[in-house]
Write an enzyme that holds these catalytic residues in place. Structure first.
Site, PDB file in Angstrom:
ATOM      1  N   LEU A 494      37.016  39.631  37.906  1.00  0.00           N
ATOM      2  CA  LEU A 494      37.077  38.671  36.811  1.00  0.00           C
ATOM      3  C   LEU A 494      38.170  37.628  37.024  1.00  0.00           C
ATOM      4  CD1 LEU A 494      36.104  37.764  34.019  1.00  0.00           C
ATOM      5  CD2 LEU A 494      37.724  39.390  33.010  1.00  0.00           C
ATOM      6  N   MET A 497      36.926  35.168  39.482  1.00  0.00           N
ATOM      7  CA  MET A 497      35.827  34.318  39.052  1.00  0.00           C
ATOM      8  C   MET A 497      36.315  33.181  38.157  1.00  0.00           C
ATOM      9  SD  MET A 497      32.583  36.809  38.312  1.00  0.00           S
ATOM     10  CE  MET A 497      33.446  37.916  37.204  1.00  0.00           C
ATOM     11  N   CYS A 498      37.341  33.426  37.361  1.00  0.00           N
ATOM     12  CA  CYS A 498      37.877  32.394  36.477  1.00  0.00           C
ATOM     13  C   CYS A 498      38.946  31.586  37.211  1.00  0.00           C
ATOM     14  CB  CYS A 498      38.490  33.034  35.225  1.00  0.00           C
ATOM     15  SG  CYS A 498      37.294  33.930  34.215  1.00  0.00           S
ATOM     16  N   THR A 499      39.081  30.340  36.803  1.00  0.00           N
ATOM     17  CA  THR A 499      40.120  29.496  37.386  1.00  0.00           C
ATOM     18  C   THR A 499      41.437  29.823  36.697  1.00  0.00           C
ATOM     19  OG1 THR A 499      38.495  27.761  37.755  1.00  0.00           O
ATOM     20  CG2 THR A 499      40.807  27.127  37.878  1.00  0.00           C
ATOM     21  N   VAL A 500      42.255  30.617  37.354  1.00  0.00           N
ATOM     22  CA  VAL A 500      43.516  31.058  36.765  1.00  0.00           C
ATOM     23  C   VAL A 500      44.642  30.213  37.347  1.00  0.00           C
ATOM     24  CG1 VAL A 500      45.079  32.994  36.403  1.00  0.00           C
ATOM     25  CG2 VAL A 500      42.603  33.391  36.518  1.00  0.00           C
TER      26      VAL A 500
END
Length: 625
Positions: A494, A497-500
């Protein structure tokens, strides 16, 4: 028995909104901080006097700054326009002294030139262009020497004015002299004034027995040239009720005489005070917004960057590939720079986490397509922007085909979009999404600006111009790589997958990306600009790498790599010649690109070299006993 003579105000001004609109453009684009006197050309409406007006109107409109206005039918009047850069400067002006100075100029013009040149007007103005509020004051200097005295000896009606029809119809002047031998009215210079003593005036007043104050100007000039004459006849021509005056003229009217001057126009309440024109209330709000945006930009040219070319930015068509955090911030920055054509491309929808980080979206947009929502938001911010959104998926190298017909259509649409725009911003989440637009940007010779984010770092760069020789060309986003991009999205957790990223990283990168693009546009060589050179806005580096932990940014240069998977000639030529047929294979298997570009051979040579460098046990140093 002689009587004192009373005068009517010469004119009532009518300033059309178009006058201030033209001046606004002139102030922003040409004058800037220059406050020198500007010539004005107005028309006097004497026909209006027959419709019940007591004083004729002077009309100022969009044509008043154009000298050609003087050649149009009707009575012409010369004037001057004085603009002030601050309201305080406008208020501090000594109005009485200024009026006297202008009266002196008209006096000298009449004495040294023609009699009609003793009549004129001027306008002082301060323009608050942020609020579209104009402070102005109109004046028609009327004067006579302090010692000059005028008395009415005889007043009688003029019934036969047909003989003056030629003067009325063919002349654009307010005053002339009567040739008493031929009965003709002629324009009067010094020679005619010394010879004749009957002045013919187109009266701008309609008040009974009360002539225009301009009569004082004309009689004073006549007296200057006739110091030994004490009687002057004035014929006042009107639409109705024309009359003549026989005047007793006494006193000195020499050039050294001190003038008594009046002429400031009163406002609608009869007070001697400037008028205010509020154009903001009557201009179309969308046009007002457009002019306000241009105002902030054009102010740069006043002092800070006089040579900046704002039109090249305004007329630039920009394609944003990615309508996420970077796309939103870049779009807002471009809008602030005056860009009018912005196109978004994205295949995603607004998620609930987006609005707090992506300023073009709000809570009600959640679930809607990003590209079209971003375009709608831009229009809500500035209705005149040409913002469009396309929901399409950029074909990605290394990803298997799922719907070839749709993906081919997306490719063709993407290629056409890149062809139709001047600048392409690569603002997507993954490396492989940037591969195809990089190739198409090379094919279409577009300026490509790339921005990418890490957790606390960023990269902003411009791709080299493919038309330049490879040996001197700047590299692209993929020139650092020894492998072709492949599927980096499958089998991710996760947090992957997210732009952190740290929230401020995107704002910084978006700002640098926009400013780099604008700086390149300002350079005489455009995208061919060497990374060590400068435009009027400063440096045009190849790439910027920023690191938030150290709050630092470094400028780097990477030359084009001959085996690059995106900008090498063999790859670009393959797409040019084979189009979708080549891309279809590359999308399925990225190793095709590696083999064609030469990266596979580089990898093999590297592995062979490393194998020969392995250190055997026999090569170890002897232990020191």
């Amino acid at each position: 028995m002689s009587q004192s003579l009373k005068f009517a105000p010469p004119f009532q001004s009518f300033v059309d909104a178009s006058f201030f609109q033209v001046f606004s453009r002139l102030k922003l684009d040409v004058l800037r901080l220059d406050s020198h006197e500007l010539p004005l050309h107005a028309k006097v409406d004497l026909a209006g006097l027959a419709r019940g007006s007591s004083i004729s109107h002077v009309f100022l409109d969009s044509q008043s700054f154009d000298e050609a206005t003087a050649s149009l039918p009707g009575i012409s009047l010369r004037g001057s326009f004085f603009n002030f850069n601050t309201l305080e400067e406008f208020k501090r002006l000594d109005k009485g002294r200024f009026l006297s100075e202008q009266a002196q100029l008209l006096w000298e013009a009449g004495v040294n030139g023609y009699l009609d040149e003793a009549a004129g007007f001027f306008v002082i103005c301060f323009a608050d262009l942020k609020k579209y509020r104009f402070y102005y004051w109109f004046a028609t200097p009327c004067f006579q020497p302090e010692t000059l005295e005028l008395k009415v000896v005889k007043r009688e009606a003029l019934t036969e004015i047909d003989k003056f029809s030629n003067f009325i119809e063919q002349n654009k002047i307010l005053c002339g002299v009567l040739n008493e031998e031929t009965g003709e009215v002629i324009r009067a210079s010094r020679h005619e004034l010394e010879r004749y003593s009957t002045l013919v005036v187109r009266d701008t007043s309609n008040i009974e027995h009360c002539p225009t104050s301009l009569v004082k100007n004309f009689v004073a000039v006549w007296r200057h040239h006739n110091p030994n004459r004490s009687e002057c006849r004035v014929l006042l021509l009107r639409e109705t009720c024309s009359f003549s005056l026989e005047l007793s003229v006494t006193g000195d009217a020499m050039s050294t005489s001190q003038l008594k001057a009046s002429g400031w126009e009163r406002n609608v309440r009869g007070l001697l005070t400037p008028k205010i024109s509020e154009l903001g209330a009557i201009i179309d709000p969308t046009k007002l917004a457009e002019q306000s945006i241009d105002l902030n930009l054009k102010l740069m040219k006043w002092r800070l960057v006089p040579d900046i070319n704002l039109d090249i930015v305004k007329n630039c068509k920009v394609l944003l590939l990615g309508a996420g955090t970077l796309g939103c911030y870049v779009a807002r920055s471009l809008l602030a720079w005056g860009v009018r054509k912005i196109t978004f491309v994205d295949n995603g929808s607004v998620s609930y986490s987006n609005p707090v980080r992506q300023p073009l979206f709000n809570f009600t947009d959640c679930g809607q397509p990003k590209a079209t929502s971003a375009a709608a938001a831009m229009k809500a911010i500035f209705p005149l922007v040409d913002a469009t959104g396309f929901q399409l998926e950029v074909p990605m190298i290394g990803h298997p085909l799922t719907d070839e017909a749709r993906q081919k259509k997306d490719y063709e649409e993407l290629r056409q979009l890149i062809r139709d725009h001047d600048i392409v911003f690569l603002l997507m989440d993954s490396r492989e999404t940037r591969w195809l637009p990089t190739i198409l940007g090379n094919l279409e010779s577009k300026l490509v600006i790339n921005a990418a984010l890490g957790f606390d770092s960023y990269l902003v760069m411009r791709h080299g111009n493919y038309e330049q020789p490879e040996s001197s060309r700047l590299g692209c986003y993929f020139c650092h790589d020894v492998v072709a991009p492949s599927d980096s999205l499958t089998d991710r957790t996760l947090d992957e997958m997210c732009t952190v990223t740290r929230p401020g990283v995107a704002l910084i990168a978006a700002a640098y990306a926009t400013e780099l693009a604008v700086s390149v546009l300002q350079h005489p060589q455009g995208n061919n600009a060497p990374e060590t050179s400068e435009s009027v806005l400063g440096s045009v580096p190849h790439q910027l790498r920023g690191f938030l932990p150290q709050l630092s940014t470094v400028k780097l240069r990477t030359p084009a790599y001959k085996h690059c998977s995106a900008c090498s000639s063999v790859i670009v030529d393959a797409v040019r010649e084979n189009g979708w047929e080549f891309l279809r294979e590359a999308l399925v298997d990225h190793r095709i690109v590696e083999r064609l570009s030469g990266l596979a051979q580089v990898q093999q040579e590297t592995e062979t070299f490393l194998a020969t460098m392995e250190i055997s046990d026999d090569d170890c140093f002897d232990e020191i006993s």
